[in-house]
Design a protein around this motif. Structure first.
Motif, PDB file in Angstrom:
ATOM      1  N   SER A 100      46.646  38.766  23.558  1.00  0.00           N
ATOM      2  CA  SER A 100      47.665  39.804  23.486  1.00  0.00           C
ATOM      3  C   SER A 100      47.291  41.023  24.330  1.00  0.00           C
ATOM      4  CB  SER A 100      47.858  40.224  22.027  1.00  0.00           C
ATOM      5  OG  SER A 100      48.709  41.344  21.923  1.00  0.00           O
ATOM      6  N   ALA A 101      46.018  41.408  24.296  1.00  0.00           N
ATOM      7  CA  ALA A 101      45.590  42.616  25.012  1.00  0.00           C
ATOM      8  C   ALA A 101      45.756  42.488  26.516  1.00  0.00           C
ATOM      9  CB  ALA A 101      44.126  42.909  24.672  1.00  0.00           C
ATOM     10  N   THR A 102      45.669  41.271  27.041  1.00  0.00           N
ATOM     11  CA  THR A 102      45.742  41.072  28.492  1.00  0.00           C
ATOM     12  C   THR A 102      47.050  40.453  28.959  1.00  0.00           C
ATOM     13  OG1 THR A 102      44.645  38.914  28.248  1.00  0.00           O
ATOM     14  CG2 THR A 102      43.239  40.820  28.674  1.00  0.00           C
ATOM     15  N   ALA A 103      47.936  40.117  28.036  1.00  0.00           N
ATOM     16  CA  ALA A 103      49.147  39.371  28.391  1.00  0.00           C
ATOM     17  C   ALA A 103      50.102  40.174  29.261  1.00  0.00           C
ATOM     18  CB  ALA A 103      49.859  38.907  27.127  1.00  0.00           C
ATOM     19  N   GLY A 104      50.220  41.462  29.003  1.00  0.00           N
ATOM     20  CA  GLY A 104      51.225  42.251  29.712  1.00  0.00           C
ATOM     21  C   GLY A 104      50.767  42.843  31.026  1.00  0.00           C
ATOM     22  N   LEU A 105      49.607  42.489  31.490  1.00  0.00           N
ATOM     23  CA  LEU A 105      49.081  43.065  32.722  1.00  0.00           C
ATOM     24  C   LEU A 105      49.726  42.382  33.931  1.00  0.00           C
ATOM     25  CD1 LEU A 105      45.320  43.158  31.684  1.00  0.00           C
ATOM     26  CD2 LEU A 105      46.965  45.040  31.594  1.00  0.00           C
ATOM     27  N   ASP A 106      50.373  43.175  34.780  1.00  0.00           N
ATOM     28  CA  ASP A 106      51.067  42.587  35.927  1.00  0.00           C
ATOM     29  C   ASP A 106      50.518  43.048  37.266  1.00  0.00           C
ATOM     30  OD1 ASP A 106      51.889  45.193  35.868  1.00  0.00           O
ATOM     31  OD2 ASP A 106      54.014  44.763  35.543  1.00  0.00           O
ATOM     32  N   SER A 107      49.375  43.789  37.255  1.00  0.00           N
ATOM     33  CA  SER A 107      48.801  44.269  38.516  1.00  0.00           C
ATOM     34  C   SER A 107      47.331  43.897  38.632  1.00  0.00           C
ATOM     35  CB  SER A 107      48.958  45.793  38.610  1.00  0.00           C
ATOM     36  OG  SER A 107      50.312  46.172  38.571  1.00  0.00           O
ATOM     37  N   VAL A 108      46.950  42.769  38.048  1.00  0.00           N
ATOM     38  CA  VAL A 108      45.557  42.333  38.102  1.00  0.00           C
ATOM     39  C   VAL A 108      45.214  41.902  39.528  1.00  0.00           C
ATOM     40  CG1 VAL A 108      43.835  40.767  37.147  1.00  0.00           C
ATOM     41  CG2 VAL A 108      45.721  41.589  35.712  1.00  0.00           C
ATOM     42  N   THR A 109      44.060  42.332  40.006  1.00  0.00           N
ATOM     43  CA  THR A 109      43.639  42.027  41.366  1.00  0.00           C
ATOM     44  C   THR A 109      43.323  40.546  41.534  1.00  0.00           C
ATOM     45  OG1 THR A 109      42.708  44.233  41.649  1.00  0.00           O
ATOM     46  CG2 THR A 109      41.917  42.523  43.143  1.00  0.00           C
ATOM     47  N   SER A 110      43.709  40.002  42.683  1.00  0.00           N
ATOM     48  CA  SER A 110      43.330  38.649  43.067  1.00  0.00           C
ATOM     49  C   SER A 110      42.607  38.744  44.403  1.00  0.00           C
ATOM     50  CB  SER A 110      44.573  37.758  43.201  1.00  0.00           C
ATOM     51  OG  SER A 110      44.214  36.436  43.521  1.00  0.00           O
ATOM     52  N   ASP A 111      41.361  38.234  44.460  1.00  0.00           N
ATOM     53  CA  ASP A 111      40.588  38.319  45.694  1.00  0.00           C
ATOM     54  C   ASP A 111      39.637  37.133  45.790  1.00  0.00           C
ATOM     55  OD1 ASP A 111      38.480  38.898  43.952  1.00  0.00           O
ATOM     56  OD2 ASP A 111      38.578  41.054  44.302  1.00  0.00           O
ATOM     57  N   VAL A 112      38.675  37.209  46.708  1.00  0.00           N
ATOM     58  CA  VAL A 112      37.762  36.082  46.921  1.00  0.00           C
ATOM     59  C   VAL A 112      36.875  35.812  45.711  1.00  0.00           C
ATOM     60  CG1 VAL A 112      37.729  36.373  49.419  1.00  0.00           C
ATOM     61  CG2 VAL A 112      36.055  37.591  48.026  1.00  0.00           C
ATOM     62  N   HIS A 113      36.724  36.808  44.839  1.00  0.00           N
ATOM     63  CA  HIS A 113      35.871  36.640  43.668  1.00  0.00           C
ATOM     64  C   HIS A 113      36.587  35.962  42.499  1.00  0.00           C
ATOM     65  CE1 HIS A 113      32.862  38.986  45.686  1.00  0.00           C
ATOM     66  NE2 HIS A 113      33.652  40.028  45.764  1.00  0.00           N
ATOM     67  N   GLY A 114      37.906  35.963  42.540  1.00  0.00           N
ATOM     68  CA  GLY A 114      38.633  35.333  41.444  1.00  0.00           C
ATOM     69  C   GLY A 114      40.109  35.669  41.499  1.00  0.00           C
ATOM     70  N   SER A 115      40.916  34.748  41.029  1.00  0.00           N
ATOM     71  CA  SER A 115      42.358  34.972  40.990  1.00  0.00           C
ATOM     72  C   SER A 115      42.711  35.936  39.863  1.00  0.00           C
ATOM     73  CB  SER A 115      43.085  33.646  40.769  1.00  0.00           C
ATOM     74  OG  SER A 115      42.791  33.143  39.467  1.00  0.00           O
ATOM     75  N   ALA A 116      43.934  36.437  39.894  1.00  0.00           N
ATOM     76  CA  ALA A 116      44.398  37.329  38.836  1.00  0.00           C
ATOM     77  C   ALA A 116      44.376  36.627  37.483  1.00  0.00           C
ATOM     78  CB  ALA A 116      45.807  37.825  39.156  1.00  0.00           C
ATOM     79  N   GLU A 117      44.771  35.351  37.475  1.00  0.00           N
ATOM     80  CA  GLU A 117      44.786  34.614  36.212  1.00  0.00           C
ATOM     81  C   GLU A 117      43.372  34.434  35.677  1.00  0.00           C
ATOM     82  OE1 GLU A 117      45.841  32.826  32.820  1.00  0.00           O
ATOM     83  OE2 GLU A 117      47.111  33.934  34.237  1.00  0.00           O
ATOM     84  N   TYR A 118      42.413  34.158  36.564  1.00  0.00           N
ATOM     85  CA  TYR A 118      41.026  34.017  36.130  1.00  0.00           C
ATOM     86  C   TYR A 118      40.518  35.322  35.541  1.00  0.00           C
ATOM     87  CZ  TYR A 118      35.945  33.564  36.446  1.00  0.00           C
ATOM     88  OH  TYR A 118      34.610  33.552  36.158  1.00  0.00           O
ATOM     89  N   ARG A 119      40.777  36.434  36.217  1.00  0.00           N
ATOM     90  CA  ARG A 119      40.330  37.737  35.712  1.00  0.00           C
ATOM     91  C   ARG A 119      40.976  38.047  34.364  1.00  0.00           C
ATOM     92  NH1 ARG A 119      37.938  41.161  39.659  1.00  0.00           N
ATOM     93  NH2 ARG A 119      37.956  40.246  41.739  1.00  0.00           N
ATOM     94  N   ARG A 120      42.233  37.666  34.209  1.00  0.00           N
ATOM     95  CA  ARG A 120      42.914  37.918  32.940  1.00  0.00           C
ATOM     96  C   ARG A 120      42.261  37.122  31.811  1.00  0.00           C
ATOM     97  NH1 ARG A 120      47.438  36.856  34.717  1.00  0.00           N
ATOM     98  NH2 ARG A 120      48.198  38.929  35.226  1.00  0.00           N
ATOM     99  N   ARG A 121      41.895  35.852  32.096  1.00  0.00           N
ATOM    100  CA  ARG A 121      41.219  35.044  31.073  1.00  0.00           C
ATOM    101  C   ARG A 121      39.845  35.619  30.744  1.00  0.00           C
ATOM    102  NH1 ARG A 121      42.443  30.553  34.307  1.00  0.00           N
ATOM    103  NH2 ARG A 121      40.211  30.032  34.393  1.00  0.00           N
ATOM    104  N   VAL A 122      39.126  36.059  31.767  1.00  0.00           N
ATOM    105  CA  VAL A 122      37.820  36.679  31.526  1.00  0.00           C
ATOM    106  C   VAL A 122      37.992  37.949  30.700  1.00  0.00           C
ATOM    107  CG1 VAL A 122      35.850  37.817  32.611  1.00  0.00           C
ATOM    108  CG2 VAL A 122      36.750  35.695  33.574  1.00  0.00           C
ATOM    109  N   GLY A 123      39.003  38.744  31.043  1.00  0.00           N
ATOM    110  CA  GLY A 123      39.254  39.963  30.278  1.00  0.00           C
ATOM    111  C   GLY A 123      39.538  39.678  28.818  1.00  0.00           C
ATOM    112  N   ALA A 124      40.319  38.631  28.560  1.00  0.00           N
ATOM    113  CA  ALA A 124      40.612  38.256  27.172  1.00  0.00           C
ATOM    114  C   ALA A 124      39.334  37.882  26.436  1.00  0.00           C
ATOM    115  CB  ALA A 124      41.612  37.108  27.148  1.00  0.00           C
TER     116      ALA A 124
END
Length: 291
Positions: free
Chosen positions: A250-274
């Protein structure tokens, strides 16, 4: 590369510093510890005609405590914050965040005011300030003002500061009761900026119901952010009735400006954040439950 040529200024007082900023205009830049600015200057990602160094302004350093508030001078280094027993007792989340900041050389030079003013969304101190509803004290030629952390961070590396204004201190309320705090972050290497992280502050009542919850997210948006919708949904609930994994989602679901770069996609960062939210929540609740 080397920085472009600039004129160096070393004021002795905060009033002198803001007067210089007003006189020099947009071509002037404050330097505190220089741990973020100097690499940008060296790579010529930033160029200024004037640097105004605050290191000689002794009034900006130190930690002042009262019954309800801890004020930390903007010129206080990360290392000084980390060593302070006053901070450890009164603002434990800030104390626990400090070892996550870069390496010890950076903590010895970098300042809390510089970190707050730099407003890096991957930085620990901006996230902690937002999570704990800190107040940012500033000074300009027009006088002093206090800005809530929720209003201070306005965009990527941008704040509510005026061009002739500096941060002078950061105030944190002393919280009492059954409180727990935790910070978790994921980095590729020790000392790197976090790919994602979370800072948690929770307070329980005598029946282990959640009186308040604050969830700060690190590195998942252009600015430090709070998961306020998730927080509101937790208040009043028993800790035994909470699905911890759902808090992370829930805490990370509404994020729509997560960075995507060579270190990881936005979806990966969102899962890590969760996952970081879940880890930090468990540790914070465990501490609060022990009180």
């Amino acid at each position: 590369m080397k920085p472009a040529a600039f004129e160096y200024h070393a004021p002795a007082t905060a009033e002198e510093a803001v007067t210089l900023l007003a006189d020099l205009g947009e071509e002037a830049k404050i330097i505190a510890g220089g741990q973020s600015l100097m690499p940008m200057l060296a790579l010529r990602l930033a160029v200024f005609d004037h640097l105004v160094d605050l290191r000689k302004v002794s009034e900006l350093r130190g930690i002042r405590t009262s019954e309800d508030t801890v004020w930390i001078g903007a010129g206080t280094t990360h290392a000084e914050v980390g060593r302070s027993e006053e901070v450890r007792r009164a603002v434990p989340l800030l104390s626990r965040a400090t070892p996550h900041i870069g390496h010890f050389q950076i903590r010895n030079r970098g300042t809390i005011g510089g970190a707050i003013a730099h407003a890096d969304a991957a930085g620990e101190y901006p996230a902690v300030a937002l999570t704990l509803d800190a107040e940012i004290e500033t000074l300009s030629p027009r006088g002093r003002r206090v800005v809530p952390a929720a209003e201070f961070f306005t965009g990527m590396w941008s704040t509510d500061l005026e061009p002739d204004e500096i941060v002078t201190a950061i105030g944190f309320q002393v919280r009492r009761g059954r409180c727990g705090y935790a910070i978790e972050e994921f980095t590729r290497r020790s000392g790197d900026f976090a790919m994602a992280g979370a800072a948690i502050a929770v307070r329980l009542d005598a029946d282990s119901r959640i009186e308040s919850a604050a969830i700060g997210l690190i590195g998942l948006a252009p600015t430090p952010v709070r998961a306020r919708t998730t927080e509101a949904g937790l208040v009043g609930r028993s800790i035994d009735d909470v699905d911890v994994e759902e808090i992370g989602r829930s805490a990370t679901a509404g994020l729509d400006s997560v960075t995507s770069d060579v270190h990881g996609s936005a979806e990966y960062r969102r899962r890590v954040g969760a996952a970081m939210v879940v880890r930090a929540w468990r540790r914070a609740v465990e501490e609060a439950s022990d009180d």
